[in-house]
Design an enzyme around this catalytic site. Structure first.
Site, PDB file in Angstrom:
ATOM      1  N   LYS A 294       3.997   1.890  -1.323  1.00  0.00           N
ATOM      2  CA  LYS A 294       4.512   1.990  -2.340  1.00  0.00           C
ATOM      3  C   LYS A 294       3.650   2.962  -3.091  1.00  0.00           C
ATOM      4  CE  LYS A 294       5.743   0.744  -6.992  1.00  0.00           C
ATOM      5  NZ  LYS A 294       6.479  -0.001  -7.967  1.00  0.00           N
TER       6      LYS A 294
ATOM      7  N   ALA B  73       0.970  -0.620  11.549  1.00  0.00           N
ATOM      8  CA  ALA B  73       1.164  -0.323  10.068  1.00  0.00           C
ATOM      9  C   ALA B  73       2.423  -0.274   9.798  1.00  0.00           C
ATOM     10  CB  ALA B  73       0.410   0.752   9.314  1.00  0.00           C
TER      11      ALA B  73
ATOM     12  N   VAL C 139       6.435  -3.754 -10.373  1.00  0.00           N
ATOM     13  CA  VAL C 139       7.254  -5.022 -10.854  1.00  0.00           C
ATOM     14  C   VAL C 139       8.786  -4.720 -10.046  1.00  0.00           C
ATOM     15  CG1 VAL C 139       6.351  -5.227 -13.002  1.00  0.00           C
ATOM     16  CG2 VAL C 139       7.908  -3.519 -12.835  1.00  0.00           C
TER      17      VAL C 139
ATOM     18  N   GLN D 131      -3.361  -1.972   7.344  1.00  0.00           N
ATOM     19  CA  GLN D 131      -3.624  -3.392   7.403  1.00  0.00           C
ATOM     20  C   GLN D 131      -4.401  -4.029   6.080  1.00  0.00           C
ATOM     21  OE1 GLN D 131      -4.641  -1.503  10.578  1.00  0.00           O
ATOM     22  NE2 GLN D 131      -2.587  -1.840  10.677  1.00  0.00           N
TER      23      GLN D 131
ATOM     24  N   LYS E  43       0.775  -1.184  -0.002  1.00  0.00           N
ATOM     25  CA  LYS E  43      -0.033  -0.083  -0.012  1.00  0.00           C
ATOM     26  C   LYS E  43       0.906   1.329  -0.091  1.00  0.00           C
ATOM     27  CE  LYS E  43      -1.926  -1.531   3.779  1.00  0.00           C
ATOM     28  NZ  LYS E  43      -1.244  -2.783   3.833  1.00  0.00           N
TER      29      LYS E  43
ATOM     30  N   LYS F  23       4.388  -6.845  -6.638  1.00  0.00           N
ATOM     31  CA  LYS F  23       5.276  -7.791  -6.388  1.00  0.00           C
ATOM     32  C   LYS F  23       5.317  -8.917  -7.439  1.00  0.00           C
ATOM     33  CE  LYS F  23       7.240  -8.013  -1.989  1.00  0.00           C
ATOM     34  NZ  LYS F  23       7.538  -8.033  -0.766  1.00  0.00           N
TER      35      LYS F  23
ATOM     36  N   THR G 228       7.591  -5.238  12.712  1.00  0.00           N
ATOM     37  CA  THR G 228       8.200  -6.095  13.910  1.00  0.00           C
ATOM     38  C   THR G 228       9.244  -6.808  13.444  1.00  0.00           C
ATOM     39  OG1 THR G 228       6.632  -7.783  13.577  1.00  0.00           O
ATOM     40  CG2 THR G 228       6.128  -6.224  15.259  1.00  0.00           C
ATOM     41  N   GLY G 229       9.492  -7.049  12.127  1.00  0.00           N
ATOM     42  CA  GLY G 229      10.841  -7.767  11.705  1.00  0.00           C
ATOM     43  C   GLY G 229      10.249  -9.217  11.552  1.00  0.00           C
TER      44      GLY G 229
ATOM     45  N   THR H 292       1.116  -6.853  17.125  1.00  0.00           N
ATOM     46  CA  THR H 292       2.496  -6.040  16.776  1.00  0.00           C
ATOM     47  C   THR H 292       2.985  -5.727  18.138  1.00  0.00           C
ATOM     48  OG1 THR H 292       1.196  -4.097  16.449  1.00  0.00           O
ATOM     49  CG2 THR H 292       1.848  -5.373  14.447  1.00  0.00           C
TER      50      THR H 292
HETATM   51  P1  GDP Z   1       2.197  -2.292   3.068  1.00  0.00           P
HETATM   52  O1  GDP Z   1       2.191  -2.322   4.585  1.00  0.00           O
HETATM   53  O2  GDP Z   1       1.052  -2.562   2.275  1.00  0.00           O
HETATM   54  O3  GDP Z   1       2.574  -0.700   2.635  1.00  0.00           O
HETATM   55  O4  GDP Z   1       3.680  -3.076   2.455  1.00  0.00           O
HETATM   56  P2  GDP Z   1       4.824  -3.326   3.359  1.00  0.00           P
HETATM   57  O5  GDP Z   1       5.647  -1.753   3.026  1.00  0.00           O
HETATM   58  O6  GDP Z   1       4.716  -3.748   4.739  1.00  0.00           O
HETATM   59  O7  GDP Z   1       5.296  -4.517   2.361  1.00  0.00           O
HETATM   60  C1  GDP Z   1       5.458  -4.273   1.290  1.00  0.00           C
HETATM   61  C2  GDP Z   1       7.180  -4.854   0.986  1.00  0.00           C
HETATM   62  O8  GDP Z   1       7.270  -4.919  -0.466  1.00  0.00           O
HETATM   63  C3  GDP Z   1       7.952  -3.356   1.131  1.00  0.00           C
HETATM   64  O9  GDP Z   1       9.227  -3.991   1.367  1.00  0.00           O
HETATM   65  C4  GDP Z   1       8.146  -2.982  -0.380  1.00  0.00           C
HETATM   66  O10 GDP Z   1       9.094  -1.903  -0.581  1.00  0.00           O
HETATM   67  C5  GDP Z   1       7.970  -4.130  -1.086  1.00  0.00           C
HETATM   68  N1  GDP Z   1       7.520  -3.860  -2.729  1.00  0.00           N
HETATM   69  C6  GDP Z   1       6.294  -2.912  -3.016  1.00  0.00           C
HETATM   70  N2  GDP Z   1       6.037  -3.279  -4.106  1.00  0.00           N
HETATM   71  C7  GDP Z   1       6.893  -4.319  -4.750  1.00  0.00           C
HETATM   72  C8  GDP Z   1       7.171  -4.811  -6.048  1.00  0.00           C
HETATM   73  O11 GDP Z   1       6.344  -4.791  -6.822  1.00  0.00           O
HETATM   74  N3  GDP Z   1       8.038  -5.811  -5.940  1.00  0.00           N
HETATM   75  C9  GDP Z   1       8.995  -5.854  -4.965  1.00  0.00           C
HETATM   76  N4  GDP Z   1       9.949  -6.762  -5.199  1.00  0.00           N
HETATM   77  N5  GDP Z   1       8.854  -5.427  -3.887  1.00  0.00           N
HETATM   78  C10 GDP Z   1       7.790  -4.476  -3.652  1.00  0.00           C
HETATM   79  P1  IMO Z   2      -0.025  -2.686   7.251  1.00  0.00           P
HETATM   80  O1  IMO Z   2      -0.651  -1.406   7.323  1.00  0.00           O
HETATM   81  C1  IMO Z   2       0.383  -7.002   8.393  1.00  0.00           C
HETATM   82  C2  IMO Z   2      -1.336  -8.221  12.207  1.00  0.00           C
HETATM   83  C3  IMO Z   2      -0.474  -8.294  13.614  1.00  0.00           C
HETATM   84  C4  IMO Z   2      -1.626  -9.582  14.276  1.00  0.00           C
HETATM   85  C5  IMO Z   2      -2.839  -8.744  14.123  1.00  0.00           C
HETATM   86  C6  IMO Z   2      -3.526  -7.997  15.103  1.00  0.00           C
HETATM   87  O2  IMO Z   2       1.571  -2.604   7.361  1.00  0.00           O
HETATM   88  O3  IMO Z   2      -0.269  -3.753   6.263  1.00  0.00           O
HETATM   89  P2  IMO Z   2      -2.399  -5.676  16.173  1.00  0.00           P
HETATM   90  O4  IMO Z   2      -1.258  -5.155  16.647  1.00  0.00           O
HETATM   91  O5  IMO Z   2      -2.927  -4.776  14.994  1.00  0.00           O
HETATM   92  O6  IMO Z   2      -3.324  -5.798  17.458  1.00  0.00           O
HETATM   93  O7  IMO Z   2      -2.074  -7.234  15.667  1.00  0.00           O
HETATM   94  O8  IMO Z   2      -2.895  -7.977  12.794  1.00  0.00           O
HETATM   95  N1  IMO Z   2      -1.187  -6.728  11.612  1.00  0.00           N
HETATM   96  C7  IMO Z   2      -0.640  -6.497  10.329  1.00  0.00           C
HETATM   97  N2  IMO Z   2      -0.108  -7.435   9.614  1.00  0.00           N
HETATM   98  N3  IMO Z   2       0.326  -5.649   8.209  1.00  0.00           N
HETATM   99  C8  IMO Z   2      -0.116  -4.785   8.985  1.00  0.00           C
HETATM  100  O9  IMO Z   2      -0.110  -3.440   8.586  1.00  0.00           O
HETATM  101  C9  IMO Z   2      -0.812  -5.176  10.211  1.00  0.00           C
HETATM  102  N4  IMO Z   2      -1.051  -4.713  11.531  1.00  0.00           N
HETATM  103  C10 IMO Z   2      -1.495  -5.508  12.206  1.00  0.00           C
HETATM  104  O10 IMO Z   2       0.359  -9.166  12.694  1.00  0.00           O
HETATM  105  O11 IMO Z   2      -1.741 -10.846  13.371  1.00  0.00           O
HETATM  106 MG    MG Z   3       3.223  -3.217   6.148  1.00  0.00          MG
END
Ligand code: GDP
Ligand code: IMO
Ligand code: MG
Length: 429
Positions: free
Chosen positions: A18, A39, A414, A224, A16, A331, A301-302, A129
């Site tokens: 990106k 998030a 991509v 989320q 989201k 992705k 959280t890694g 989290t």
């Molecule tokens: P969000 O929580 O929905 O904003 O997503 P996150 O940032 O937690 O996780 C998405 C991960 O995928 C991040 O590390 C982005 O940099 C990476 N990402 C997003 N779009 C792409 C893609 O098209 N290709 C690859 N390889 N990585 C992507």
């Molecule tokens: P973004 O916005 C993925 C998950 C947690 C757990 C459950 C409840 O980056 O997509 P919480 O701390 O909200 O009470 O945890 O929800 N969770 C997520 N999983 N992406 C997230 O946010 C999340 N936010 C919460 O891992 O399973």
């Molecule tokens: Mg995320």
């Protein structure tokens, strides 16, 4: 004029951040409307990465960012983010970041209760989290929360803190055997947070109404994903807010008629962090490959993300729950070199084929995926900028997602970089 809601269609981390960062180029305002610093939204611009937990992902495009009333805000985390961005040479003055006076605060006891509860649950934990999200929404619902407007009045804040801390300490000490929290240090810390954030605090709903009346374009950034929604997700393995598009209105303080489109973000495969049912989960070599190639480790959280094939049952559910008008597939590059590919089209439950997502957790646990198989591709697609640049098998995979979901594909990503994107039809066009 277009005002677009962005939602995750799966269990979060769809990319989201990106897509919001990329689309924010054509928006005037980006608003977060629910969730908190659970998030983690990643933006990659010019090879540099920024992970934002509370500040909307329009910040690098220089747009006005707003935190709506529906968000729960840990002020210490928010200030930490502001400082981190300032270190990169981007000063965010009060005019660039607006915070709703009605947004609720995450307090130290929320974080502590979150931790103690998870510890207490042991094997049955949700895998939250640990950021205090659930306990903060719980206090909001039981009318014991503290809002930004309360924080700005020192007397009101002290009174509310005193009243609530008494009860929280009783719970922490007597139920969990944990140490009580003293009010003095909390008051002191939150007084400093109030001074720092006060210039940003405003009536976000009013400012949005004025902006909309002036023809400004707004992006509403969900956190989320649809299947972590408190009502519609895999309850109780969900977060504590409504993550569906309908909540963009309640959480930002606008009416439904202001929304012109809903873009669902779908990762080309499925991931989930934390516990809960996951019908398409792969615990084999392919699952490990998706995790490694996709760098599937939580941005907050890694923790390693569980991985599996794309699930069209989730997608159809998301279409209905959010009223999706378009999809952004992310992705896709991660699937390069995997042969063949699979998509789950329905679930099997005993003799029965289920097309809709079951509410009953036990029923979900007994479901197995019905897969269809598609050919993969070996070409590096990360430099593609038009659909025509993609191999036929990649295009067939995209077309199948559109067919199975019944939603047109507007964007294909991509790679993590802002420019590593194919725009099929621009949501702001
Ligand atoms: P969000 O929580 O929905 O904003 O997503 P996150 O940032 O937690 O996780 C998405 C991960 O995928 C991040 O590390 C982005 O940099 C990476 N990402 C997003 N779009 C792409 C893609 O098209 N290709 C690859 N390889 N990585 C992507
Ligand atoms: P973004 O916005 C993925 C998950 C947690 C757990 C459950 C409840 O980056 O997509 P919480 O701390 O909200 O009470 O945890 O929800 N969770 C997520 N999983 N992406 C997230 O946010 C999340 N936010 C919460 O891992 O399973
Ligand atoms: Mg995320």
């Amino acid at each position: 004029m277009a005002n677009i809601v962005i939602v995750g269609t799966q269990w979060g981390d769809e990319g989201k951040g990106k897509i919001v960062d990329m689309l924010a180029e054509r928006a005037d305002i980006v608003v977060r409307f629910q969730g908190g610093n659970n998030a983690g939204h990643t933006m990659v611009v010019g090879g540099e990465q920024l992970i934002s937990h509370l500040i909307p992902s329009g910040i690098l495009q220089g747009k006005i960012c707003m935190i709506g009333n529906g968000v729960v805000v840990d002020p210490e985390v928010l200030i930490g983010e502001l400082d981190k961005i300032a270190d990169r040479g981007i000063e965010i003055g009060p005019e660039r970041l607006r915070i709703s006076e009605r947004a609720h605060l995450i307090m130290p006891y929320h974080r502590q209760i979150d931790h103690e509860r998870e510890k207490h649950k042991g094997e049955r934990k949700i895998g939250t989290t640990g950021r205090g999200i659930g306990p903060a929404y719980e206090d909001k619902a039981t009318r014991r929360g503290i809002r930004f407007v309360d924080l700005l009045d020192a007397d009101v804040f002290a009174q509310r803190l005193e009243a609530i801390l008494d009860e929280k300490n009783f719970y922490l000490e007597r139920y969990f055997g944990a140490a009580p929290l003293a009010s003095g240090p909390i008051r002191e810390a939150y007084t400093a947070f109030a001074q720092r954030l006060a210039p940003h605090v405003t009536n976000v709903s009013r400012e949005l109404a004025d902006a909309l009346a002036a023809g400004r374009q707004v992006l509403l950034e969900g956190a989320q994903g649809t299947h972590l929604d408190i009502d519609h997700g895999t309850y109780p393995f969900v977060t504590s807010s409504n993550t569906v598009a309908g909540n963009a209105c309640a959480g930002a303080g606008i009416g439904p008629r202001d929304i012109t489109g809903v873009l669902g973000i779908v990762k080309a495969y499925t991931t989930r962090v934390g516990a809960g049912p996951f019908v398409c989960e792969l615990t084999d070599e392919i699952g490990r490959r998706l995790q490694a190639t996709g760098a599937e480790f939580g941005a907050t959280t890694g923790r390693p993300r569980r991985c599996g094939w794309l699930d069209a049952v989730l997608l159809r559910n998301s279409r209905r729950l959010n009223g999706l008008t378009g999809l952004a597939i992310t992705k896709l590059d991660v699937l390069t070199g995997i042969e063949p590919l699979k998509i789950c089209t329905a679930y099997r439950h005993g003799e029965e084929i289920i097309e809709d997502f079951p509410a009953d957790l036990n029923r979900q646990a007994r479901c197995t995926p019905v897969y269809e198989t598609l050919p993969g591709w070996n070409e590096d697609i990360s430099a593609a900028r038009r659909l025509e640049d993609l191999p036929p098998a990649t295009r067939a995979y995209i077309d199948r997602i559109a067919e199975l979901s019944g939603v047109p594909v507007q964007i294909v990503s991509v790679g993590p970089g802002r420019d590593q994107t194919i725009v099929v039809s621009h949501p702001f066009a």
